[in-house]
Design a protein around this motif. Structure first.
Motif, PDB file in Angstrom:
ATOM      1  N   GLY A 112      14.505  -0.807  -4.063  1.00 14.15           N
ATOM      2  CA  GLY A 112      14.302  -1.709  -2.943  1.00 14.15           C
ATOM      3  C   GLY A 112      13.379  -1.123  -1.901  1.00 14.15           C
ATOM      4  O   GLY A 112      12.460  -1.794  -1.407  1.00 14.15           O
ATOM      5  N   HIS A 113      13.611   0.135  -1.551  1.00  8.85           N
ATOM      6  CA  HIS A 113      12.758   0.798  -0.573  1.00  8.85           C
ATOM      7  C   HIS A 113      11.334   0.934  -1.097  1.00  8.85           C
ATOM      8  O   HIS A 113      10.362   0.760  -0.349  1.00  8.85           O
ATOM      9  N   LEU A 114      11.202   1.246  -2.377  1.00  2.34           N
ATOM     10  CA  LEU A 114       9.886   1.394  -2.988  1.00  2.34           C
ATOM     11  C   LEU A 114       9.084   0.099  -2.885  1.00  2.34           C
ATOM     12  O   LEU A 114       7.937   0.097  -2.401  1.00  2.34           O
ATOM     13  N   LEU A 138       1.083  -6.661   3.379  1.00  2.00           N
ATOM     14  CA  LEU A 138       1.369  -7.958   3.974  1.00  2.00           C
ATOM     15  C   LEU A 138       1.911  -7.794   5.387  1.00  2.00           C
ATOM     16  O   LEU A 138       2.461  -6.746   5.727  1.00  2.00           O
ATOM     17  N   GLU A 139       1.790  -8.841   6.168  1.00  8.38           N
ATOM     18  CA  GLU A 139       2.449  -8.879   7.464  1.00  8.38           C
ATOM     19  C   GLU A 139       3.965  -8.879   7.235  1.00  8.38           C
ATOM     20  O   GLU A 139       4.446  -9.279   6.171  1.00  8.38           O
ATOM     21  N   THR A 140       4.701  -8.445   8.242  1.00  9.44           N
ATOM     22  CA  THR A 140       6.144  -8.266   8.093  1.00  9.44           C
ATOM     23  C   THR A 140       6.841  -9.512   7.570  1.00  9.44           C
ATOM     24  O   THR A 140       7.649  -9.444   6.631  1.00  9.44           O
ATOM     25  N   HIS A 141       6.536 -10.664   8.154  1.00 12.44           N
ATOM     26  CA  HIS A 141       7.211 -11.902   7.741  1.00 12.44           C
ATOM     27  C   HIS A 141       6.893 -12.234   6.286  1.00 12.44           C
ATOM     28  O   HIS A 141       7.797 -12.604   5.510  1.00 12.44           O
ATOM     29  N   ALA A 142       5.652 -12.101   5.908  1.00  9.61           N
ATOM     30  CA  ALA A 142       5.243 -12.416   4.537  1.00  9.61           C
ATOM     31  C   ALA A 142       5.878 -11.448   3.543  1.00  9.61           C
ATOM     32  O   ALA A 142       6.291 -11.844   2.448  1.00  9.61           O
ATOM     33  N   ALA A 143       5.962 -10.169   3.936  1.00  9.08           N
ATOM     34  CA  ALA A 143       6.579  -9.171   3.059  1.00  9.08           C
ATOM     35  C   ALA A 143       8.050  -9.480   2.842  1.00  9.08           C
ATOM     36  O   ALA A 143       8.562  -9.382   1.717  1.00  9.08           O
ATOM     37  N   CYS A 149       8.640 -12.582   0.424  1.00 11.60           N
ATOM     38  CA  CYS A 149       8.431 -12.437  -1.017  1.00 11.60           C
ATOM     39  C   CYS A 149       9.151 -11.229  -1.606  1.00 11.60           C
ATOM     40  O   CYS A 149       8.969 -10.923  -2.789  1.00 11.60           O
ATOM     41  N   PHE A 150       9.978 -10.567  -0.797  1.00 13.66           N
ATOM     42  CA  PHE A 150      10.616  -9.335  -1.272  1.00 13.66           C
ATOM     43  C   PHE A 150      11.485  -9.559  -2.505  1.00 13.66           C
ATOM     44  O   PHE A 150      11.388  -8.822  -3.492  1.00 13.66           O
ATOM     45  N   SER A 180      12.380  -8.508  -8.206  1.00 10.23           N
ATOM     46  CA  SER A 180      12.733  -9.016  -9.525  1.00 10.23           C
ATOM     47  C   SER A 180      11.601  -8.763 -10.523  1.00 10.23           C
ATOM     48  O   SER A 180      11.847  -8.327 -11.663  1.00 10.23           O
ATOM     49  N   ILE A 181      10.376  -9.014 -10.101  1.00  9.94           N
ATOM     50  CA  ILE A 181       9.220  -8.760 -10.972  1.00  9.94           C
ATOM     51  C   ILE A 181       9.123  -7.272 -11.292  1.00  9.94           C
ATOM     52  O   ILE A 181       8.915  -6.880 -12.448  1.00  9.94           O
ATOM     53  N   TYR A 182       9.291  -6.444 -10.275  1.00  7.18           N
ATOM     54  CA  TYR A 182       9.187  -4.995 -10.480  1.00  7.18           C
ATOM     55  C   TYR A 182      10.226  -4.504 -11.482  1.00  7.18           C
ATOM     56  O   TYR A 182       9.907  -3.745 -12.412  1.00  7.18           O
ATOM     57  N   HIS A 183      11.462  -4.924 -11.326  1.00  6.14           N
ATOM     58  CA  HIS A 183      12.516  -4.502 -12.249  1.00  6.14           C
ATOM     59  C   HIS A 183      12.213  -4.961 -13.679  1.00  6.14           C
ATOM     60  O   HIS A 183      12.441  -4.216 -14.647  1.00  6.14           O
ATOM     61  N   HIS A 184      11.707  -6.180 -13.812  1.00 11.02           N
ATOM     62  CA  HIS A 184      11.356  -6.676 -15.149  1.00 11.02           C
ATOM     63  C   HIS A 184      10.250  -5.827 -15.774  1.00 11.02           C
ATOM     64  O   HIS A 184      10.351  -5.436 -16.947  1.00 11.02           O
TER      65      HIS A 184
END
Length: 245
Positions: A68-70, A79-84, A87-88, A93-97
């Motif tokens: 999660g931290h990574l 990305l700007e804070t709100h955008a980040a 889509c977190f 989910s994509i990263y884990h896959h």
């Protein structure tokens, strides 16, 4: 530089307590170099999010505090804070896959890992792997490198309600091994390992070749820096010899 020359540069660790009977060992950056797998998986994620690719050097600065931290750190640089934040969940989910497809493909064992684990077991130490990596990825990686047989238990970043630097993983591992924290040593490459170990009442050792969030290993407050896990095994054995009645 050879591990023997590296070891000659370090002072002998000074443990604060009596005999050591267990070692709680980190995975990423301590036993296995996994940064290239992280980098490849993150880049697959970033392609799908149409974001700028990442290099190993940036990844290394974020490793050690869990997936999660990574992912949060990578998004925060793009990305700007709100955008980040928005889509977190999708990004994680994509990263884990993607990581599940690549886990172990571009990794390598650090020098003297197997020799160190074997020496610790031969000396009668009980071993646990305590990592912030998700449990299923940690177990899979240990199995790929035939390291799983050395450990009585494995705790991942999602095994408990807290992860390192919180002391809970260390305390839980000690309980699983049926040893008191004062009888155990935490071995890792980052400040998180030392913080968790100290908070739990363990002795601590640091290895110099890992990630440590991009900071020099000398910034870690531990009971000593050891060149390899074999050097750690030798240091523990020397301490136990002196600590024996």
């Amino acid at each position: 530089m050879s591990s023997s020359l590296l070891a000659a540069r370090f002072d002998e660790p000074v443990f604060p307590h009596g005999p050591i009977v267990a070692a709680l060992i980190d995975l990423d950056g301590t036993m296995i170099d996994t940064a290239d797998d992280f980098t490849a998986s993150l880049n697959r994620m970033l392609v799908q999010l149409d974001l700028v690719q990442i290099k190993r050097e940036e990844v290394v600065a974020y490793v050690g505090k869990g997936s999660g931290h990574l992912v949060h750190s990578v998004l925060g640089q793009r990305l700007e804070t709100h955008a980040a934040q928005a889509c977190f969940d999708q990004a994680l989910s994509i990263y884990h896959h993607e990581y599940a497809q690549l886990n172990g493909q571009q990794t390598r064992l650090y020098p003297e890992v197997i020799e160190g684990l074997a020496a610790m077991r031969a000396a009668g130490l009980q071993l646990a792997c305590v990592t912030n990596k998700p449990w299923r990825f940690a177990v899979d990686l240990l199995q790929q490198y035939s390291l799983d047989g050395y450990f009585k238990c494995v705790f991942g970043g999602d095994s408990l309600a807290e992860k390192k630097p919180h002391p809970l993983p260390m305390l839980t591992a000690c309980s699983a091994l049926h040893v008191a924290p004062i009888q155990a040593v935490a071995i890792g490459d980052s400040e998180n390992d030392a913080l968790a170990g100290r908070a739990a009442g363990l002795a601590t050792l640091a290895v110099p070749y890992g990630y440590n969030h991009g900071q020099p290993v000398q910034t870690i407050k531990s009971d000593g820096i050891v060149a390899t896990l074999l050097a750690a095994a030798n240091a523990i054995a020397a301490h136990n010899l002196k600590a024996s009645p």
